[in-house]
Design an enzyme around this catalytic site. Structure first.
Site, PDB file in Angstrom:
ATOM      1  N   GLY A  91      -1.251   1.678  -5.388  1.00  0.00           N
ATOM      2  CA  GLY A  91      -2.666   1.458  -5.105  1.00  0.00           C
ATOM      3  C   GLY A  91      -3.358   0.504  -6.052  1.00  0.00           C
ATOM      4  CE  LYS A  99       2.723  -8.202  -9.415  1.00  0.00           C
ATOM      5  NZ  LYS A  99       4.090  -7.948  -8.891  1.00  0.00           N
ATOM      6  CE  LYS A 114       5.538  -7.725  -4.215  1.00  0.00           C
ATOM      7  NZ  LYS A 114       6.086  -6.488  -4.834  1.00  0.00           N
ATOM      8  CD1 TRP A 157     -13.941  -3.346   0.494  1.00  0.00           C
ATOM      9  CD2 TRP A 157     -13.908  -2.197  -1.420  1.00  0.00           C
ATOM     10  NE1 TRP A 157     -12.617  -3.211   0.124  1.00  0.00           N
ATOM     11  CE2 TRP A 157     -12.570  -2.507  -1.050  1.00  0.00           C
ATOM     12  CE3 TRP A 157     -14.133  -1.480  -2.588  1.00  0.00           C
ATOM     13  CZ2 TRP A 157     -11.481  -2.109  -1.828  1.00  0.00           C
ATOM     14  CZ3 TRP A 157     -13.053  -1.096  -3.357  1.00  0.00           C
ATOM     15  CH2 TRP A 157     -11.731  -1.408  -2.977  1.00  0.00           C
ATOM     16  CG  ASP A 202       2.512  -5.624  -3.596  1.00  0.00           C
ATOM     17  OD1 ASP A 202       2.987  -6.763  -3.758  1.00  0.00           O
ATOM     18  OD2 ASP A 202       2.428  -4.787  -4.522  1.00  0.00           O
TER      19      ASP A 202
END
Length: 817
Positions: free
Chosen positions: A145, A117, A272, A164, A232
């Protein structure tokens, strides 16, 4: 590096799919609604977030009608067996083979549905500036995760050249007070990346706690700027599907407010959501539309079409300074659980409400259509339709891979590349049925059956408890890896005291739930006798003999040596005055009984066969006995490992071994004796066992240093944040015992009384050995899981049978597992 896909040899190639069918699959990737961009929202002014802006609830008639219509369709599922229905919808899911295709051909790290997703999301929306040499992301409510590993895969495969930095937040899967229905306990990735996870100031990981949010903000300040925040979070609503939005609403609002608190100007948000019918959700979406240049709602193709899940994507954050009163409002919202995120209806333009109604209608219609289609083909699917499904599923997987340009990355580029997945060793295979790396949420039967069962009074509900097979108790010897790593007391985490033990990394959550349910409702088990000390010692010696009879090889010979010892000196350890009955136990193997206190422990020089016995339980048993006795166990262990002489043995009567704290002490004792094992004590009506530590081998320096360090750390915590340990333990024990005595008269206040156990505590020591060291020892974890499962199964069966005798029924289900 691009991989060579292994094509399936099948009679149904995607080339055989007709154009209409292909169009249906392609629409799976087009479920997106865009609110008007911010440049067209001149009338959209951020509402004042002052406390005075609070108001009552209001409704939008159109969305409420959508809710009624959707729930009417969902009601048709109430009589469907959940396992059969999930199997059916899995077969009907056109994107159902995407995960298996990715795993086979691209081998992503932690490839789950969430991974797929998020890869869709990050590939569809501009969330990353590849020209920026720095990219920082924060992932809230992130367990296990997969968003993180998916983002890593995307950055590597798209050749991002910058640096990152990330960290994640989630409900702590190792905190024994977290409810398994509200968290993901899968720690496969978390365990090997613990330094990058933030579980808050209290160690629970609860994002909705104000102190935890402050710590999160402090961490983000060190990372700044924050370019992306993902949220999420969810709560298991399978037993309350009609109230899903209400159940998760506060969590989602908390996530959004936390994200706006830490996100930097120009940053992006992925949040979400589920249905968006209620006024609180409308207010949240309006606030996001005011705070971001663009807000879109997206349902990935790999998100099951029959559920309400969508993702809100916000890009171009204006900065929290542009939202008047945000800081004060966030504090007020987080510190007051009854506060809702509500603005007056007149504060929200009609144009936005119209857009929002259109958004809800789009996704609700798609969901209703999918559920009805699944119902039309239930319970069996025709052979012709199965062939069509296989064709479409292949086409969907191929389209996913092509559309998002999937590439395989080197194993060395994975976040957890240096960690190898350990296989359960051959010695621990006998425990594999009890080895629970993480809890699975398991349900069976129909929604109606589960609802009716939950509504039954205890007298009837007790007949629905599992009736496990119970074997005669025998010693379960703990097994360990051949090495003992260095430990550091500073690495042992602290956290909020656990008021009620409801999950464990060392036991199946279902067993703990059943144990607590019996303790809360059963009465007869409290009348069972507390075995005298010498009775438990004799029981342990019997267990050694029984162990010899069933063992072979060197272990049997070792037990035979124990059995040949005819004279034992038993040292009863207690700071209380011994009972006169303690010396009246007649066992020919016990020749002498001595009594010693914590400050006077000394191994007798003239005796060879010494067994020290200490009882850290109490006469009045309660469900939190392990928690209440932790400090006592630590004190005795700390003293004994310095006072025992070589070949002395030790028996500890204790409750469960479910917490990290207790497991760490047992782990250290296992490396200090020739072997240790657990033996169930009493008749199974008390959650009580004996820890048998055979032949002291001398405490390793690492163990003794660790005990010194954690004892000092515990004392320092006690001075800083809680009353003195001994006083606090006494108060907590008194509270629990009083609660146990009055529970029958006031059962409705059971949960409230539980909370009083730690009412005066802020932080306490949660670990005695760093969790990473414990969980790396697969032998120890497996044997501990087996021991806990054996003890709890016996308790659930024995006490459950007694309760069933008290409340007989004409027919009793006999569910043996």
């Amino acid at each position: 590096m691009t991989s060579q896909r292994k094509r399936k040899i099948s009679g149904s190639s995607s080339l055989q799919a007709d154009p209409a069918s292909k169009k249906r699959v392609e629409k799976l990737f087009q479920k997106k609604f865009s609110y008007s961009p911010n440049s067209n929202k001149s009338k959209y002014a951020p509402p004042s977030l002052s406390i005075a802006c609070e108001c009552g609830e209001w409704l939008i008639e159109e969305t409420q009608q959508m809710k009624v219509n959707l729930n009417a369709v969902k009601d048709k599922l109430s009589d469907k067996d959940i396992s059969l229905w999930h199997a059916h919808t899995g077969q009907m899911n056109l994107a159902g083979t995407v995960i298996s295709e990715l795993r086979e051909n691209f081998k992503p790290e932690l490839c789950t549905q969430a991974w797929c997703k998020f890869y869709e999301i990050v590939s569809t929306f501009k969330l990353i500036d590849f020209g920026n040499p720095e990219f920082n992301s924060v992932h809230l409510c992130e367990a296990p995760g997969a968003f993180i590993t998916s983002l890593n895969h995307y950055l590597i495969s798209h050749d991002y050249q910058g640096t990152w930095t990330w960290f994640g937040n989630t409900l702590n899967p190792y905190y024994e007070g977290n409810n398994v229905s509200q968290m993901i306990a899968d720690d496969r990735f978390i365990l090997h990346s613990l330094p990058y996870w933030d579980f808050g100031a209290d160690g629970t990981g609860n994002l909705m706690d104000w102190d935890n949010l402050q710590q999160l903000a402090a961490t983000c300040q060190k990372m700044a700027p924050i370019h992306l925040v993902t949220c999420d979070g969810s709560i298991d609503c399978q037993d309350t599907p009609g109230d899903q939005e209400a159940v998760v609403s506060r969590l989602h609002c908390s996530e959004a407010l936390a994200a706006m608190t830490i996100l930097s100007p120009g940053g992006s948000l992925v949040l979400k959501k589920f249905t968006m019918f209620e006024c609180e959700t409308v207010c949240l979406l309006y606030l996001l539309n005011c705070a971001f240049d663009q807000v879109e709602v997206f349902k990935p193709a790999t998100s099951k079409s029959g559920n309400s899940e969508v993702y809100v994507i916000g890009t171009g954050f204006h900065g929290n300074s542009t939202i008047a009163g945000l800081t004060d409002y966030v504090k007020h919202y987080f510190q007051n659980g009854a506060v809702q995120m509500l603005f007056r209806r007149e504060c929200i333009p009609d144009t936005f409400v119209s857009e929002h109604v259109a958004c809800c209608e789009m996704f609700t219609s798609l969901q209703r259509e999918t559920i009805c289609n699944n119902l039309d083909h239930y319970p069996s699917v025709s052979e012709q339709y199965v062939l069509w499904l296989e064709t479409m599923r292949d086409y969907c997987a191929e389209m996913y891979i092509t559309k998002f340009d999937l590439k395989q990355i080197s194993v060395n580029c994975r976040i957890g590349h240096s960690y190898r997945k350990k296989r359960l060793s051959h010695s621990a295979q006998s425990f594999k049925n009890d080895y629970t790396p993480f809890d699975q949420k398991r349900r069976s039967g129909t929604f109606t059956d589960r609802h009716n069962s939950n509504e039954l009074p205890w007298q009837q509900r007790v007949h629905h408890l599992d009736r496990y097979n119970v074997k005669p108790p025998k010693i379960i010897w703990c097994q360990f890896e051949a090495f003992l790593e260095d430990m550091d007391g500073e690495d042992c985490s602290c956290g909020k005291p656990v008021s009620r033990l409801i999950n464990s990394r060392f036991c199946d959550g279902k067993l703990i739930q059943q144990m607590q349910e019996l303790i809360q409702n059963a009465k007869d088990y409290r009348n069972s006798l507390h075995a005298p000390p010498l009775s438990s010692v004799s029981h342990a010696l019997d267990g050694l003999t029984h162990d010899c009879e069933e063992s072979t090889g060197s272990e049997c010979e070792r037990s035979e040596v124990t059995e040949e010892k005819s004279d034992y000196t038993v040292v009863l350890l207690s700071d209380e005055t011994p009972s006169s009955d303690d010396d009246k136990w007649e066992d020919p193997r016990i020749s002498k009984v001595l009594h010693m206190g914590l400050t006077s422990v000394k191994s007798p020089d003239e005796d060879d066969n010494i067994i020290f016995y200490v009882d850290i339980t109490t006469d009045k048993y309660c469900g939190e006995m392990e928690i209440l006795s932790q400090c006592t166990l630590l004190s005795w262990t700390h003293t004994l490992l310095k006072k025992l002489k070589m070949a002395d043995s030790l028996i500890v009567r204790m409750s469960t071994c479910l917490t990290r704290f207790t497991a760490g002490i047992v782990y250290m004792m296992g490396h200090s004796f020739s072997r240790i094992g657990f033996l169930q004590d009493t008749d199974g009506t008390r959650v009580q066992q004996l820890l048998i530590c055979e032949e002291y081998a001398g405490g390793p320096v690492r163990v003794l240093k660790q005990l010194d360090a954690i004892q000092e750390k515990l004392e320092n915590i006690g001075k800083e944040s809680i009353p003195q340990t001994s006083t606090m333990d006494s108060e907590r024990e008194s509270d629990v015992q009083s609660e146990m005595e009055t529970r029958a008269e006031c059962n409705s206040t059971f949960q409230d009384e539980r909370e009083k156990i730690s009412s005066g505590s802020k932080l306490t020591l949660m670990e005695t050995v760093p969790l990473t060291i414990l969980l790396q020892d697969s032998l120890f974890v497996a044997s501990l899981c087996h021991s806990n499962a054996t003890l709890l199964r016996s308790f659930v069966r024995m006490v459950g049978d007694r309760e069933r005798e008290l409340y007989p029924m004409e027919t009793q289900p006999d569910r043996l597992e």
